[in-house]
Motif scaffolding. Structure first.
Motif, PDB file in Angstrom:
ATOM      1  N   GLY A   1       0.861  -1.176   0.000  1.00 29.31           N
ATOM      2  CA  GLY A   1       0.000   0.000   0.000  1.00 29.31           C
ATOM      3  C   GLY A   1       0.892   1.219   0.000  1.00 29.31           C
ATOM      4  O   GLY A   1       2.054   1.161   0.410  1.00 29.31           O
ATOM      5  N   SER A   2       0.392   2.343  -0.451  1.00 29.64           N
ATOM      6  CA  SER A   2       1.232   3.536  -0.542  1.00 29.64           C
ATOM      7  C   SER A   2       1.655   4.007   0.842  1.00 29.64           C
ATOM      8  O   SER A   2       1.034   3.677   1.855  1.00 29.64           O
ATOM      9  N   GLU A   3       2.703   4.794   0.865  1.00 27.78           N
ATOM     10  CA  GLU A   3       3.181   5.341   2.140  1.00 27.78           C
ATOM     11  C   GLU A   3       2.085   6.161   2.813  1.00 27.78           C
ATOM     12  O   GLU A   3       1.881   6.066   4.032  1.00 27.78           O
ATOM     13  N   GLN A   4       1.352   6.957   2.025  1.00 23.98           N
ATOM     14  CA  GLN A   4       0.271   7.761   2.585  1.00 23.98           C
ATOM     15  C   GLN A   4      -0.796   6.878   3.229  1.00 23.98           C
ATOM     16  O   GLN A   4      -1.317   7.188   4.299  1.00 23.98           O
ATOM     17  N   GLU A   5      -1.131   5.761   2.565  1.00 19.97           N
ATOM     18  CA  GLU A   5      -2.142   4.853   3.102  1.00 19.97           C
ATOM     19  C   GLU A   5      -1.674   4.196   4.398  1.00 19.97           C
ATOM     20  O   GLU A   5      -2.454   4.043   5.345  1.00 19.97           O
ATOM     21  N   LEU A   6      -0.413   3.805   4.440  1.00 20.17           N
ATOM     22  CA  LEU A   6       0.112   3.194   5.666  1.00 20.17           C
ATOM     23  C   LEU A   6       0.091   4.190   6.817  1.00 20.17           C
ATOM     24  O   LEU A   6      -0.318   3.863   7.941  1.00 20.17           O
ATOM     25  N   LEU A   7       0.525   5.417   6.555  1.00 23.84           N
ATOM     26  CA  LEU A   7       0.522   6.440   7.601  1.00 23.84           C
ATOM     27  C   LEU A   7      -0.897   6.746   8.060  1.00 23.84           C
ATOM     28  O   LEU A   7      -1.164   6.896   9.263  1.00 23.84           O
ATOM     29  N   GLN A   8      -1.805   6.812   7.102  1.00 26.06           N
ATOM     30  CA  GLN A   8      -3.197   7.104   7.424  1.00 26.06           C
ATOM     31  C   GLN A   8      -3.777   6.059   8.361  1.00 26.06           C
ATOM     32  O   GLN A   8      -4.476   6.374   9.329  1.00 26.06           O
TER      33      GLN A   8
ATOM     34  N   PRO B   1     -10.733   8.738   4.360  1.00 25.95           N
ATOM     35  CA  PRO B   1     -11.076   8.959   2.943  1.00 25.95           C
ATOM     36  C   PRO B   1     -10.086   8.275   2.000  1.00 25.95           C
ATOM     37  O   PRO B   1      -8.867   8.347   2.187  1.00 25.95           O
ATOM     38  N   GLY B   2     -10.637   7.591   1.007  1.00 32.15           N
ATOM     39  CA  GLY B   2      -9.806   6.966  -0.007  1.00 32.15           C
ATOM     40  C   GLY B   2      -9.286   5.593   0.339  1.00 32.15           C
ATOM     41  O   GLY B   2      -8.737   4.899  -0.527  1.00 32.15           O
ATOM     42  N   ALA B   3      -9.428   5.167   1.597  1.00 33.84           N
ATOM     43  CA  ALA B   3      -8.889   3.867   1.997  1.00 33.84           C
ATOM     44  C   ALA B   3      -9.711   2.717   1.434  1.00 33.84           C
ATOM     45  O   ALA B   3      -9.171   1.670   1.069  1.00 33.84           O
ATOM     46  N   LEU B   4     -11.030   2.909   1.384  1.00 28.70           N
ATOM     47  CA  LEU B   4     -11.913   1.861   0.871  1.00 28.70           C
ATOM     48  C   LEU B   4     -12.063   1.972  -0.639  1.00 28.70           C
ATOM     49  O   LEU B   4     -12.240   3.080  -1.168  1.00 28.70           O
ATOM     50  N   PRO B   5     -12.028   0.852  -1.358  1.00 34.10           N
ATOM     51  CA  PRO B   5     -12.406   0.902  -2.771  1.00 34.10           C
ATOM     52  C   PRO B   5     -13.881   1.262  -2.902  1.00 34.10           C
ATOM     53  O   PRO B   5     -14.663   1.019  -1.976  1.00 34.10           O
ATOM     54  N   LYS B   6     -14.274   1.835  -4.003  1.00 37.11           N
ATOM     55  CA  LYS B   6     -15.653   2.271  -4.195  1.00 37.11           C
ATOM     56  C   LYS B   6     -16.644   1.144  -3.956  1.00 37.11           C
ATOM     57  O   LYS B   6     -17.725   1.352  -3.387  1.00 37.11           O
TER      58      LYS B   6
ATOM     59  N   VAL C   1      12.690   1.750   8.314  1.00 40.23           N
ATOM     60  CA  VAL C   1      11.360   2.136   7.866  1.00 40.23           C
ATOM     61  C   VAL C   1      10.365   2.257   9.023  1.00 40.23           C
ATOM     62  O   VAL C   1       9.588   3.218   9.070  1.00 40.23           O
ATOM     63  N   PRO C   2      10.336   1.322   9.998  1.00 42.10           N
ATOM     64  CA  PRO C   2       9.415   1.495  11.123  1.00 42.10           C
ATOM     65  C   PRO C   2       9.608   2.814  11.867  1.00 42.10           C
ATOM     66  O   PRO C   2       8.637   3.513  12.158  1.00 42.10           O
ATOM     67  N   SER C   3      10.855   3.179  12.159  1.00 39.63           N
ATOM     68  CA  SER C   3      11.112   4.443  12.859  1.00 39.63           C
ATOM     69  C   SER C   3      10.653   5.628  12.018  1.00 39.63           C
ATOM     70  O   SER C   3      10.082   6.598  12.540  1.00 39.63           O
ATOM     71  N   TYR C   4      10.884   5.556  10.718  1.00 36.85           N
ATOM     72  CA  TYR C   4      10.465   6.630   9.822  1.00 36.85           C
ATOM     73  C   TYR C   4       8.951   6.808   9.857  1.00 36.85           C
ATOM     74  O   TYR C   4       8.446   7.937   9.988  1.00 36.85           O
ATOM     75  N   LEU C   5       8.209   5.715   9.763  1.00 35.11           N
ATOM     76  CA  LEU C   5       6.755   5.809   9.760  1.00 35.11           C
ATOM     77  C   LEU C   5       6.227   6.324  11.094  1.00 35.11           C
ATOM     78  O   LEU C   5       5.267   7.106  11.129  1.00 35.11           O
ATOM     79  N   MET C   6       6.835   5.900  12.184  1.00 33.14           N
ATOM     80  CA  MET C   6       6.390   6.369  13.495  1.00 33.14           C
ATOM     81  C   MET C   6       6.647   7.866  13.659  1.00 33.14           C
ATOM     82  O   MET C   6       5.830   8.589  14.230  1.00 33.14           O
ATOM     83  N   GLN C   7       7.768   8.343  13.132  1.00 29.17           N
ATOM     84  CA  GLN C   7       8.068   9.769  13.210  1.00 29.17           C
ATOM     85  C   GLN C   7       7.048  10.591  12.433  1.00 29.17           C
ATOM     86  O   GLN C   7       6.688  11.699  12.834  1.00 29.17           O
ATOM     87  N   GLN C   8       6.564  10.038  11.322  1.00 26.32           N
ATOM     88  CA  GLN C   8       5.581  10.754  10.498  1.00 26.32           C
ATOM     89  C   GLN C   8       4.207  10.835  11.164  1.00 26.32           C
ATOM     90  O   GLN C   8       3.369  11.647  10.765  1.00 26.32           O
ATOM     91  N   THR C   9       3.970   9.991  12.163  1.00 17.22           N
ATOM     92  CA  THR C   9       2.657   9.978  12.817  1.00 17.22           C
ATOM     93  C   THR C   9       2.707  10.602  14.197  1.00 17.22           C
ATOM     94  O   THR C   9       1.766  10.455  14.976  1.00 17.22           O
ATOM     95  N   GLU C  10       3.772  11.297  14.535  1.00 15.90           N
ATOM     96  CA  GLU C  10       3.839  11.981  15.820  1.00 15.90           C
ATOM     97  C   GLU C  10       2.758  13.048  15.887  1.00 15.90           C
ATOM     98  O   GLU C  10       2.378  13.652  14.892  1.00 15.90           O
TER      99      GLU C  10
END
Length: 412
Positions: A23-30, A81-86, A259-268
């Motif tokens: 899944g995209s980085e945006q979707e994972l962060l979301q 928004p956008g996570a679910l397919p139509k 990558v885990p540390s990076y994603l966690m930093q983005q969700t602070e």
């Protein structure tokens, strides 16, 4: 025999998982952010209005029971928004009720969630809802996102295209169950229960604690997270590890080694306190692994081909362990409110959800664990009586205070 049947069954199935990657980085962060919202009962309930519209499509009466079908727009389509397919934005359900209750002040209803591969509603209707009528228990059958009428056109069978879809499926069901509980609670039904097998069992344990009243929770053949299923069980063979590795390499090419540390930093900055006061930053960190260390796995669960996969795709397996634990582990979610009744039904020789990986009684107080003989596959096919018994026992003993009596369904 129990171990081998689980392994052989997985080899015979052609379904592949995660052919389009993580899944995209945006979707994972979301969804990492949304998972933390799911860990706070007050927060998640505030996102779903009490008067969320539910449309009734049909009502049918037979001699012994009534069948109601309906649908509603999934709140997850607005929350994430956008996570679910139509195709998955509309939720479909079926309610089966006895024509006559034992008492007008107690009309128990259990919501049944689907396991992997359970498209449509016929299987749960036949094996659970109709037999439970004999115990004067009503049922609500809800169709999974990504399944049946809600399956994306480019998805083959049950093979979710992205790892993130696993989390979207579970989180979506949690808020959809909340809609149905509120709707039928306002109509005077209750007490409520929620159950499911395998994937459905995990999602039942995720969704049940979202309810602010005592509830019967009966997860069956489930694990505490998806980690064991996709890294140590037979499903690991069905993952597209070459694609997953390639997407991880794209992070490394950007200079992101951890990558885990990076994603966690983005969700602070996301709210990290649960309803009962637990502080997530005290129990979560990028490398906090709930899973049993590989060296502690019992020998009977070792599989030569999965060990080879782990050696060949070390980075992918390690990230899968972290991500599944971060987003799907029940230890990070809310606990049931006091007065709830939890009965966890497990298989003694389960290869898909092995017992060594932990059980609900390890993280929830007052949880009863029952075991059925056999492995995962044979239990899914043959242990319905044990599951119906657990549902009946849980609904009979959950604490319940009625709102008002529901209308009488006696046809006489």
């Amino acid at each position: 025999m129990n171990f081998s049947l689980d392994r052989v069954f997985r080899r015979l199935l052609l379904t592949k998982f995660f052919t389009n990657g993580w899944g995209s980085e945006q979707e994972l962060l979301q969804f990492i952010k949304f998972r933390r919202v799911l860990g706070n009962r007050k927060k998640i309930t505030s996102l779903v209005p009490d008067d969320w519209p539910v449309t009734i499509d049909s009502e049918k009466e037979t001699r012994h029971y009534t069948v109601t079908t309906g649908h509603f727009r999934s709140p997850a389509a607005d929350i994430v928004p956008g996570a679910l397919p139509k195709e998955s934005e509309t939720s479909y359900f079926e309610m089966i009720l006895p024509r006559q209750w034992l008492t007008r002040y107690r009309q128990p209803v259990c919501i049944h969630l689907a396991g992997t591969g359970d498209h449509g509603m016929a299987w749960r209707r036949r094996r659970l809802a109709l037999p439970l009528l004999e115990n004067h228990i009503g049922s609500i059958i809800i169709e999974n996102p990504f399944y049946g009428r809600r399956k994306p056109k480019n998805q083959w069978r049950s093979g979710l295209l992205h790892v993130n879809d696993v989390f979207v499926l579970g989180g979506t069901l949690a808020v959809e169950v909340l809609v149905l509980l509120r709707h039928y609670d306002q109509l005077g039904f209750g007490p409520f229960g929620i159950s499911g097998m395998s994937l459905g069992g995990h999602n039942a344990a995720l969704a049940g604690p979202m309810w602010h009243k005592p509830i019967a929770i009966i997860p069956c053949l489930n694990s505490l997270s998806g980690t064991v299923s996709f890294t140590q069980g037979p499903l690991a063979r069905s993952c597209k590890w070459t694609k997953l590795d390639a997407e991880l390499n794209s992070y490394h090419e950007r200079g992101i080694a951890d990558v885990p540390s990076y994603l966690m930093q983005q969700t602070e900055g996301v709210e990290l306190t649960s309803e009962d006061g637990r502080i997530y930053k005290d129990i979560l960190n990028p490398h906090n692994d709930f899973v049993v260390p590989k060296n502690d796995i019992p020998k009977e669960f070792h599989s030569a081909d999965i060990l080879k996969l782990q050696e060949r795709h070390t980075a992918g397996f390690d990230f899968m362990r972290w991500l599944m634990d971060e987003v799907s582990h029940l230890g990070r979610m809310e606990r049931p409110v006091p007065g709830s009744r939890v009965i966890n039904v497990l298989a003694q020789h389960d290869q898909y959800m092995p017992r060594y990986a932990g059980k609900l009684e390890d993280i929830w107080d007052d949880c009863e664990t029952r075991y059925v003989s056999g492995g995962h596959v044979i239990s899914c096919l043959r242990r319905w009586w044990d599951i119906r018994e657990a549902i009946t026992d849980a609904l009979e003993t959950v604490r319940y205070t009625p709102n008002s009596p529901v209308e009488d369904f006696d046809a006489s």
